[in-house]
Write a protein that holds these residues in place. Structure first.
Motif, PDB file in Angstrom:
ATOM      1  N   CYS A  92      -0.408   4.835  -0.298  1.00 35.62           N
ATOM      2  CA  CYS A  92      -1.442   4.712   0.736  1.00 35.62           C
ATOM      3  C   CYS A  92      -0.731   4.454   2.057  1.00 35.62           C
ATOM      4  O   CYS A  92      -0.270   3.335   2.320  1.00 35.62           O
ATOM      5  CB  CYS A  92      -2.406   3.572   0.412  1.00 35.62           C
ATOM      6  SG  CYS A  92      -3.313   3.794  -1.119  1.00 35.62           S
ATOM      7  N   ARG A 138       1.815   2.234  -3.329  1.00 37.42           N
ATOM      8  CA  ARG A 138       0.746   2.931  -4.049  1.00 37.42           C
ATOM      9  C   ARG A 138       0.352   4.231  -3.352  1.00 37.42           C
ATOM     10  O   ARG A 138      -0.760   4.744  -3.524  1.00 37.42           O
ATOM     11  CB  ARG A 138      -0.475   2.021  -4.175  1.00 37.42           C
ATOM     12  CG  ARG A 138      -0.210   0.763  -5.006  1.00 37.42           C
ATOM     13  CD  ARG A 138      -1.450  -0.087  -5.156  1.00 37.42           C
ATOM     14  NE  ARG A 138      -2.520   0.625  -5.851  1.00 37.42           N
ATOM     15  CZ  ARG A 138      -2.621   0.731  -7.172  1.00 37.42           C
ATOM     16  NH1 ARG A 138      -1.711   0.142  -7.947  1.00 37.42           N
ATOM     17  NH2 ARG A 138      -3.623   1.384  -7.727  1.00 37.42           N
ATOM     18  N   ARG A 182       0.824  -1.216   0.000  1.00 37.88           N
ATOM     19  CA  ARG A 182       0.000   0.000   0.000  1.00 37.88           C
ATOM     20  C   ARG A 182       0.858   1.266   0.000  1.00 37.88           C
ATOM     21  O   ARG A 182       0.492   2.277  -0.609  1.00 37.88           O
ATOM     22  CB  ARG A 182      -0.941  -0.018   1.201  1.00 37.88           C
ATOM     23  CG  ARG A 182      -2.073  -1.035   1.042  1.00 37.88           C
ATOM     24  CD  ARG A 182      -2.992  -1.068   2.247  1.00 37.88           C
ATOM     25  NE  ARG A 182      -3.591   0.218   2.542  1.00 37.88           N
ATOM     26  CZ  ARG A 182      -4.652   0.747   1.908  1.00 37.88           C
ATOM     27  NH1 ARG A 182      -5.219   0.077   0.899  1.00 37.88           N
ATOM     28  NH2 ARG A 182      -5.143   1.912   2.260  1.00 37.88           N
ATOM     29  N   ARG A 183       1.987   1.216   0.677  1.00 37.17           N
ATOM     30  CA  ARG A 183       2.881   2.387   0.643  1.00 37.17           C
ATOM     31  C   ARG A 183       3.458   2.589  -0.759  1.00 37.17           C
ATOM     32  O   ARG A 183       3.737   3.707  -1.178  1.00 37.17           O
ATOM     33  CB  ARG A 183       4.013   2.218   1.663  1.00 37.17           C
ATOM     34  CG  ARG A 183       3.551   2.338   3.101  1.00 37.17           C
ATOM     35  CD  ARG A 183       4.675   2.039   4.076  1.00 37.17           C
ATOM     36  NE  ARG A 183       5.633   3.128   4.121  1.00 37.17           N
ATOM     37  CZ  ARG A 183       5.539   4.186   4.923  1.00 37.17           C
ATOM     38  NH1 ARG A 183       4.495   4.308   5.743  1.00 37.17           N
ATOM     39  NH2 ARG A 183       6.450   5.126   4.921  1.00 37.17           N
ATOM     40  N   ASP A 206      -0.955   3.848   5.578  1.00 40.31           N
ATOM     41  CA  ASP A 206      -1.861   3.467   6.665  1.00 40.31           C
ATOM     42  C   ASP A 206      -1.326   3.871   8.028  1.00 40.31           C
ATOM     43  O   ASP A 206      -2.115   4.138   8.937  1.00 40.31           O
ATOM     44  CB  ASP A 206      -2.083   1.951   6.624  1.00 40.31           C
ATOM     45  CG  ASP A 206      -2.674   1.498   5.306  1.00 40.31           C
ATOM     46  OD1 ASP A 206      -3.826   1.857   5.028  1.00 40.31           O
ATOM     47  OD2 ASP A 206      -1.973   0.805   4.539  1.00 40.31           O
TER      48      ASP A 206
END
Length: 843
Positions: free
Chosen positions: A718, A716, A713-714, A720
């Motif tokens: 993102c 992309r 996710r990082r 969290d």
């Protein structure tokens, strides 16, 4: 005169008031504290100038001087508190302003005086000042762990599992008797030290597991050493977790998991090494992590203390058991990573980088080497008497022990000559002597191959009269020593004649019985067939510089080269079947440069009679009585001992009923029976707390899954987790996750018998990871998802989980402490049957 003075002053007073008013307004508009102080100083100088202009220097002004300001104004805390909120043009306002600004000057004077007094006090302080600060949580964890470990420490009063070995080693230390063990001696020395302090003399025979201890054996004193170090492990783990950036509650939880784990308790309650090993390893890592704190204080006292103690503790871990090298490498990896980050710091010059590198390298080379050599120096200095494991060592080493083979040097000739009677020992690896007996090779082997049907030549692992051979030169017929002596030199050709059967050592182009790719070695029998004798051998002395090229007993290491085939006499390592009396095979090999082709003379005497029967009588009377020790340097003994320790597979017990595989450790499939009472059903089993064991395995999977998810996710964009939370997540993963992998994965590559206790260092990292993941889960619920009610439920579930851990610990306590006599119903009940399935594999 006075009136004129007052008139001049009064004329100037409106101007003064106007100027003061302007300055006060300027001060009021300034927000910065430093500019305010500067404005007040300007105001003071302006007021002094006005007073000088208002008088002639002989008349006192109507307003009192600033020095007569009220005493309470001296306590004005700071210039900001004297800033007026409102201003007027009355003279009284001017006087008030003057009197409130002046104390700041007095305060500065007072501060300077206090600073001088403080400097004097510091100068008068002692050169070395020590302070003691106790961490209440650390003390509590240590006390709790210590109580659980010393409770009924003397029970059971019999030998428990590997106490058989470590207790025996302690008794041999007491008697200064040499023993051989394939692990370093530091842990055993700590046990022996406790036994020595308790007055143990070593007069107890540790012969088998379960043997009751005599009253002379200080069982509690010897067991308290691993109990003490195992208890110190708990506060060490707690502080390590805090040093990784985790909360104090998480550190306490990690220690709680270890205190109430039955496996950790068992390994730190009896005379075993794992408790000592784990403490030194974790404490060394704690020092390395604390070393990070002083990144901006290089070469300070705390910087050196953390680095030196860390190196010493990690080295001590290796000196307890060689598996401690994994923890040492982990600490070294943390230092290397931190140094790599320093390389990217542009504030650190290249010269400073070089200094940091050399300092770390010197400390992590000198301290481990010094500690390692030091513990072996103590080991070899204490053990100077011959013992039960002497035959593992070379003849020269045995001769250096009091009561060992010293008579070889004291009473026997040194030079091997024509007519010498010798025993030829396999120098490296398995201890055995070149041997022959009046039995022949079978005509045919089971695979259909034929043999020479000559007299068998083997390597026998025990002293025997059939180990004697006579050295003769081929051109001399007599077997007695000639006058003058004819010494054997490097490169000489010789024949070896078996002492009792008078048959010469021979080899020919016949495949060996167990090693068909090698040539057979036999003692030649003349069957009057087309197989002539090939009994000539060339002596190659490998360390001829020690004996000026002559063949010496004990110290000369030789290789015998068969002249006809140019192959070397070799110990093959293969065991012969029943027809060879289960002795070991001897062959010749084309590859000369091997350790199994190296031999040395151990026992040596000169042949004095040609009569065969008299010679046989002399050989039968050849039992040697040790007299004196042979000098052998510490470095020679250390080198040989290290070689034997690294390549002697002493601990590899094939087919052990409690052996297990690394995959079995993840789910606690098989434990180990440590002790069973001969009089009752009381017993001790090595088994962990199944709740923490399985939870820890799940935490490893959870961390790996979350790490991959966060990373994807990082990628992309993102994010969290905030940056500080992400860094903390990676930090404890680097230390705990990699630490677990480093201590676990290598066992898949080890070719030896493994037991559950080999998993314990990795298990410590798994429990720490479990505690860290519980904190991370609470962070996700309370901070990321903003669900306070679910967070409370989460904490409640963790509390119930902890209660279940304590319950399982209590449930398994009878087979951990071994203090309870179990009834047959208890053992055979459903609850105990389930427990039994966890303790040992189901038959």
């Amino acid at each position: 005169m006075d009136t004129g003075v007052r008139n001049r002053k009064n004329k100037s007073s409106p101007e003064a008031e106007k100027a003061i008013k302007g300055k006060i307004e300027e001060i009021t508009s300034v927000d910065n504290h430093n500019m305010l102080k500067e404005s007040i100083e300007k105001l003071k100088h302006l007021n002094e100038n006005i007073n000088r202009d208002s008088g002639d220097g002989e008349s006192a002004p109507d307003t009192p001087p600033p020095e007569t300001a009220p005493e309470d104004s001296l306590t004005t805390p700071s210039p900001t508190t004297t800033t007026p909120s409102t201003t007027t043009t009355t003279p009284s306002t001017t006087r008030t302003t003057e009197s409130t600004t002046k104390p700041s000057v007095t305060q500065k004077s007072s501060a300077r005086q206090k600073s001088k007094n403080a400097a004097k006090s510091a100068a008068a302080a002692p050169p070395l000042e020590l302070s003691l600060r106790l961490d209440g949580m650390s003390v509590f964890l240590f006390v709790l762990a210590f109580i659980t470990r010393i409770w009924k420490l003397e029970t059971p009063k019999g030998i428990v599992f590997d106490e058989l070995h470590y207790g025996k080693y302690a008794s041999l230390y007491m008697q200064n008797t040499f023993f051989f063990d394939s692990q370093p001696p530091l842990g055993k020395q700590l046990i022996a030290l406790a036994a020595y302090i308790a007055g143990f003399d070593g007069n107890f025979k540790f012969d088998r597991i379960g043997t009751p201890y005599d009253p002379v054996v200080p069982v509690s004193a010897m067991r308290i050493v691993p109990a003490f170090f195992g208890s110190l492990l708990m506060p060490t783990v707690y502080n390590t977790m805090v040093e990784l950036g985790l909360s104090h509650y998480t550190g306490a939880l990690a220690a709680f998991l270890m205190i109430f784990d039955n496996a950790v308790l068992a390994q730190s309650r009896f005379i075993l090494m794992e408790g000592i090993l784990m403490f030194f390893g974790v404490f060394g890592l704690l020092c390395i992590l604390k070393f990070r704190r002083f990144y901006h204080q290089p070469y300070s006292v705390p910087w050196f203390v953390c680095l030196i103690i860390g190196a010493a503790s990690l080295s001590a871990c290796v000196c307890v058991r060689y598996f401690g090298i994994f923890t040492f490498l982990l600490g070294l990896g943390i230092l290397t990573r931190d140094f790599w980050m320093m390389v990217g710091d542009r504030l650190v010059s290249e010269r400073q980088l070089l200094g940091h590198f050399l300092t770390r390298a010197v400390i992590f080379i000198t301290i481990p080497v010094a500690l390692y050599i030091g513990c072996f120096y103590v080991h070899l200095s204490l053990l100077y008497k011959a013992g039960p494991n002497d035959n593992i060592m070379t003849s020269a080493f045995q001769a250096s022990l009091e009561g060992g083979l010293a008579s070889i040097i004291a009473n026997q000739p040194v030079k091997v000559v024509h007519g010498s009677q010798i025993t030829l020992r396999h120098t490296h690896g398995r201890t055995c002597w070149l041997h022959s007996h009046d039995a022949v090779y079978p005509v045919k082997y089971p695979d259909g191959r034929g043999s020479s049907h000559q007299q068998q030549v083997t390597c026998y692992s025990y002293k025997d009269v059939n180990n004697w051979w006579i050295v003769k030169k081929p051109e001399v017929e007599e077997l007695v020593v000639t006058e003058p002596h004819e010494p054997i030199k490097n490169g000489d050709l010789v024949q070896l004649v078996h002492g009792l059967t008078s048959r010469a050592l021979n080899s020919h182009d016949v495949a060996a019985g167990m090693s068909p790719h090698n040539q057979e070695v036999a003692a030649y029998i003349d069957y009057n067939v087309s197989m002539p004798a090939q009994t000539t051998w060339r002596v190659e002395i490998l360390n001829s510089e020690l004996s000026d090229g002559y063949w010496h007993a004990v110290e000369s290491q030789i290789r015998l080269i068969h002249v006809n085939s140019s192959q070397a006499l070799k110990f093959s390592g293969r065991q012969l079947p029943d027809w060879g009396f289960r002795q070991h095979e001897v062959v010749t090999d084309k590859v000369l440069d091997q350790e199994d082709t190296i031999w040395n003379v151990e026992e040596h005497r000169y042949t004095r009679t040609e009569d065969k029967k008299e010679r046989e009588k002399d050989l039968l009377r050849s039992e040697m009585i040790p007299m004196e020790r042979k000098n052998l340097t510490f470095w020679n003994k250390l080198f040989e001992l290290q070689y034997k320790m690294l390549f002697n597979n002493q601990e590899n017990v094939a087919g052990h009923m409690y052996a297990s595989e690394p995959l079995d450790w993840l789910f606690l499939k098989r434990g180990v029976a440590y002790w069973i009472s001969a009089n009752s059903n009381a017993q001790v089993h090595f088994i962990g707390n199944i709740v923490t064991w399985l939870s820890g395995t799940l935490s490893l999977v959870a961390y790996l899954g979350l790490f991959v998810l966060y990373l994807l996710r990082r990628q992309r964009a993102c994010y969290d987790l905030p940056e500080d939370s992400w860094n903390k997540f990676c930090t404890f993963g680097e230390v705990l996750g990699i630490g677990y992998a480093v201590h676990y994965i290598p066992y898949f590559l080890v070719d030896r018998t493994l037991f559950l206790h080999h998993y314990m260092p990795a298990y410590i990292f798994k429990l720490c990871m479990l505690a860290a993941m519980i904190e991370h889960g609470h962070y996700l619920v309370s901070q990321h998802f903003k669900a306070p009610r679910i967070a409370k439920l989460y904490l409640g579930a963790v509390g119930v989980w902890m209660v279940s851990i304590v319950y399982v610990f209590w449930f398994f306590a009878p087979v951990t402490y071994g203090t309870t006599d179990l009834t047959a119903d208890q053992v055979m009940s459903m609850a105990w049957r389930e427990t039994w399935d966890l303790i040992i594999h189901k038959q």
